[in-house]
Design a protein around this motif. Sequence first.
Motif, PDB file in Angstrom:
ATOM      1  N   PRO A  90       7.377   5.185  -1.200  1.00  0.00           N
ATOM      2  CA  PRO A  90       8.371   5.020  -0.134  1.00  0.00           C
ATOM      3  C   PRO A  90       7.765   4.516   1.179  1.00  0.00           C
ATOM      4  O   PRO A  90       8.432   3.820   1.940  1.00  0.00           O
ATOM      5  CB  PRO A  90       8.955   6.427   0.023  1.00  0.00           C
ATOM      6  CG  PRO A  90       7.928   7.348  -0.567  1.00  0.00           C
ATOM      7  CD  PRO A  90       7.254   6.579  -1.647  1.00  0.00           C
ATOM      8  N   LYS A  91       6.522   4.882   1.429  1.00  0.00           N
ATOM      9  CA  LYS A  91       5.838   4.432   2.654  1.00  0.00           C
ATOM     10  C   LYS A  91       4.756   3.421   2.282  1.00  0.00           C
ATOM     11  O   LYS A  91       3.766   3.777   1.642  1.00  0.00           O
ATOM     12  CB  LYS A  91       5.221   5.624   3.388  1.00  0.00           C
ATOM     13  CG  LYS A  91       6.249   6.635   3.894  1.00  0.00           C
ATOM     14  CD  LYS A  91       5.573   7.793   4.609  1.00  0.00           C
ATOM     15  CE  LYS A  91       6.592   8.807   5.105  1.00  0.00           C
ATOM     16  NZ  LYS A  91       5.939   9.955   5.789  1.00  0.00           N
ATOM     17  N   LYS A  92       4.935   2.177   2.678  1.00  0.00           N
ATOM     18  CA  LYS A  92       3.976   1.125   2.334  1.00  0.00           C
ATOM     19  C   LYS A  92       2.620   1.380   2.981  1.00  0.00           C
ATOM     20  O   LYS A  92       1.586   0.940   2.475  1.00  0.00           O
ATOM     21  CB  LYS A  92       4.512  -0.241   2.772  1.00  0.00           C
ATOM     22  CG  LYS A  92       5.823  -0.625   2.112  1.00  0.00           C
ATOM     23  CD  LYS A  92       5.749  -0.529   0.588  1.00  0.00           C
ATOM     24  CE  LYS A  92       7.100  -0.830  -0.049  1.00  0.00           C
ATOM     25  NZ  LYS A  92       7.115  -0.512  -1.483  1.00  0.00           N
ATOM     26  N   ARG A  93       2.634   2.091   4.091  1.00  0.00           N
ATOM     27  CA  ARG A  93       1.359   2.398   4.735  1.00  0.00           C
ATOM     28  C   ARG A  93       0.459   3.210   3.809  1.00  0.00           C
ATOM     29  O   ARG A  93      -0.753   3.030   3.784  1.00  0.00           O
ATOM     30  CB  ARG A  93       1.621   3.184   6.017  1.00  0.00           C
ATOM     31  CG  ARG A  93       0.375   3.330   6.904  1.00  0.00           C
ATOM     32  CD  ARG A  93       0.751   3.947   8.224  1.00  0.00           C
ATOM     33  NE  ARG A  93       0.227   5.301   8.291  1.00  0.00           N
ATOM     34  CZ  ARG A  93       0.416   6.121   9.321  1.00  0.00           C
ATOM     35  NH1 ARG A  93       1.150   5.735  10.321  1.00  0.00           N
ATOM     36  NH2 ARG A  93      -0.104   7.310   9.324  1.00  0.00           N
ATOM     37  N   GLN A  94       1.047   4.079   3.022  1.00  0.00           N
ATOM     38  CA  GLN A  94       0.270   4.884   2.076  1.00  0.00           C
ATOM     39  C   GLN A  94      -0.374   3.989   1.018  1.00  0.00           C
ATOM     40  O   GLN A  94      -1.518   4.215   0.611  1.00  0.00           O
ATOM     41  CB  GLN A  94       1.168   5.923   1.419  1.00  0.00           C
ATOM     42  CG  GLN A  94       0.395   6.923   0.566  1.00  0.00           C
ATOM     43  CD  GLN A  94       1.287   7.967  -0.059  1.00  0.00           C
ATOM     44  OE1 GLN A  94       2.517   7.910   0.062  1.00  0.00           O
ATOM     45  NE2 GLN A  94       0.693   8.926  -0.754  1.00  0.00           N
ATOM     46  N   PHE A  95       0.361   2.965   0.579  1.00  0.00           N
ATOM     47  CA  PHE A  95      -0.209   2.022  -0.391  1.00  0.00           C
ATOM     48  C   PHE A  95      -1.434   1.320   0.184  1.00  0.00           C
ATOM     49  O   PHE A  95      -2.466   1.212  -0.480  1.00  0.00           O
ATOM     50  CB  PHE A  95       0.834   0.976  -0.795  1.00  0.00           C
ATOM     51  CG  PHE A  95       0.225  -0.245  -1.427  1.00  0.00           C
ATOM     52  CD1 PHE A  95      -0.204  -0.230  -2.742  1.00  0.00           C
ATOM     53  CD2 PHE A  95       0.036  -1.408  -0.682  1.00  0.00           C
ATOM     54  CE1 PHE A  95      -0.790  -1.351  -3.321  1.00  0.00           C
ATOM     55  CE2 PHE A  95      -0.547  -2.531  -1.248  1.00  0.00           C
ATOM     56  CZ  PHE A  95      -0.963  -2.508  -2.571  1.00  0.00           C
ATOM     57  N   PHE A  96      -1.317   0.821   1.412  1.00  0.00           N
ATOM     58  CA  PHE A  96      -2.441   0.104   2.022  1.00  0.00           C
ATOM     59  C   PHE A  96      -3.632   1.028   2.262  1.00  0.00           C
ATOM     60  O   PHE A  96      -4.787   0.597   2.162  1.00  0.00           O
ATOM     61  CB  PHE A  96      -1.993  -0.557   3.324  1.00  0.00           C
ATOM     62  CG  PHE A  96      -1.088  -1.741   3.117  1.00  0.00           C
ATOM     63  CD1 PHE A  96      -1.578  -2.911   2.542  1.00  0.00           C
ATOM     64  CD2 PHE A  96       0.250  -1.689   3.464  1.00  0.00           C
ATOM     65  CE1 PHE A  96      -0.752  -4.005   2.333  1.00  0.00           C
ATOM     66  CE2 PHE A  96       1.083  -2.777   3.259  1.00  0.00           C
ATOM     67  CZ  PHE A  96       0.586  -3.932   2.690  1.00  0.00           C
ATOM     68  N   GLN A  97      -3.362   2.295   2.553  1.00  0.00           N
ATOM     69  CA  GLN A  97      -4.455   3.252   2.719  1.00  0.00           C
ATOM     70  C   GLN A  97      -5.195   3.453   1.395  1.00  0.00           C
ATOM     71  O   GLN A  97      -6.428   3.499   1.357  1.00  0.00           O
ATOM     72  CB  GLN A  97      -3.904   4.579   3.226  1.00  0.00           C
ATOM     73  CG  GLN A  97      -3.448   4.544   4.677  1.00  0.00           C
ATOM     74  CD  GLN A  97      -2.744   5.832   5.099  1.00  0.00           C
ATOM     75  OE1 GLN A  97      -2.244   6.587   4.260  1.00  0.00           O
ATOM     76  NE2 GLN A  97      -2.686   6.070   6.394  1.00  0.00           N
ATOM     77  N   ILE A  98      -4.445   3.572   0.300  1.00  0.00           N
ATOM     78  CA  ILE A  98      -5.055   3.741  -1.023  1.00  0.00           C
ATOM     79  C   ILE A  98      -5.849   2.501  -1.414  1.00  0.00           C
ATOM     80  O   ILE A  98      -6.977   2.589  -1.908  1.00  0.00           O
ATOM     81  CB  ILE A  98      -3.963   4.050  -2.073  1.00  0.00           C
ATOM     82  CG1 ILE A  98      -3.398   5.446  -1.850  1.00  0.00           C
ATOM     83  CG2 ILE A  98      -4.529   3.930  -3.500  1.00  0.00           C
ATOM     84  CD1 ILE A  98      -2.209   5.789  -2.726  1.00  0.00           C
ATOM     85  N   ALA A  99      -5.252   1.323  -1.196  1.00  0.00           N
ATOM     86  CA  ALA A  99      -5.932   0.069  -1.548  1.00  0.00           C
ATOM     87  C   ALA A  99      -7.209  -0.108  -0.730  1.00  0.00           C
ATOM     88  O   ALA A  99      -8.246  -0.525  -1.263  1.00  0.00           O
ATOM     89  CB  ALA A  99      -4.989  -1.116  -1.323  1.00  0.00           C
ATOM     90  N   LEU A 100      -7.143   0.207   0.562  1.00  0.00           N
ATOM     91  CA  LEU A 100      -8.323   0.076   1.421  1.00  0.00           C
ATOM     92  C   LEU A 100      -9.409   1.061   1.007  1.00  0.00           C
ATOM     93  O   LEU A 100     -10.602   0.703   0.970  1.00  0.00           O
ATOM     94  CB  LEU A 100      -7.934   0.301   2.879  1.00  0.00           C
ATOM     95  CG  LEU A 100      -9.075   0.207   3.906  1.00  0.00           C
ATOM     96  CD1 LEU A 100      -9.733  -1.168   3.865  1.00  0.00           C
ATOM     97  CD2 LEU A 100      -8.562   0.524   5.318  1.00  0.00           C
TER      98      LEU A 100
END
Length: 278
Positions: free
Chosen positions: A251-261
């Motif tokens: 639901p929060k794209k910021r969480q995706f980018f944190q995981i990817a980073l």
Amino acid sequence: MTEILTHTIEDTLLSLPLLFFTYLILEYVEHKEFLRHSQRFLSFQRYTVVGAALLGLIPQCGFALIAASLYVEHAISLGTLFAVFIATSDEAIPVLLANPNSAAMLGYILIVKWMIAVLVGYTLDALLPHTQLQTATVQKTICSCHSHSSQSLWRAALQRTLKVFAFLFTVSLLLHGLLHAIGEDHLASILLGQTLFQPFLAALIGLIPNCASSVLLAQLYASQILSFGALLAGLISNAGLGLMVLYRTLPKKRQFFQIALLLLLIAGTFGFLFQLWC
């Protein structure tokens, strides 16, 4: 051009029977509903980090998809998710296995990746204790690398073999063309060969959510253009389509980018350390 094509055929044709044999075994395992039982296994939290890392080693993109789906539904921890992602190598393992120049290193690569997956998994769970875990059922997991239908094992294995072989042949043809046009040393310098920064570049390639990225990494290593540290970095970050599932469903794209980073940093760091060591 004829010489380039001849070298490409010579380098890749022998991999066909080995690729087919590997995928035939995988298709047999998958048609025995191993993926469905693996999904249940991932829900038993006491064993998931170690077990998830073992499942991730199997060259099957479905495990990364299952782990991503279960994580979104709060059924597994972040450490378990990373254990699967780090251990996953997508199509690189069959390609390395089919290449005489790199097959001998395959066992070492798998052991190192499993150890890193377990270490990172337990570390993340210790630093970020998981909460609100619940029982979840993933209704449908689809791997776009291949599909499971009523078709025979032989036909399914042949389709996967031809698809990966097409990637492998294309990559090999491009590499031979580049080597012929600009030279091996120049190509290696473009890919930061013999430098400590190559693992970070390989880790970026590994993040590409497509089977072709793992085939590219394996072939570059087999051609001695990528170092072992760079290959390791690329395969650590190569979570297949698991990252795509997270991007679409979190639901929060910021969480995706944190995981990817975080995955990128872990991959680059371990690749960098092995670059120093090896």
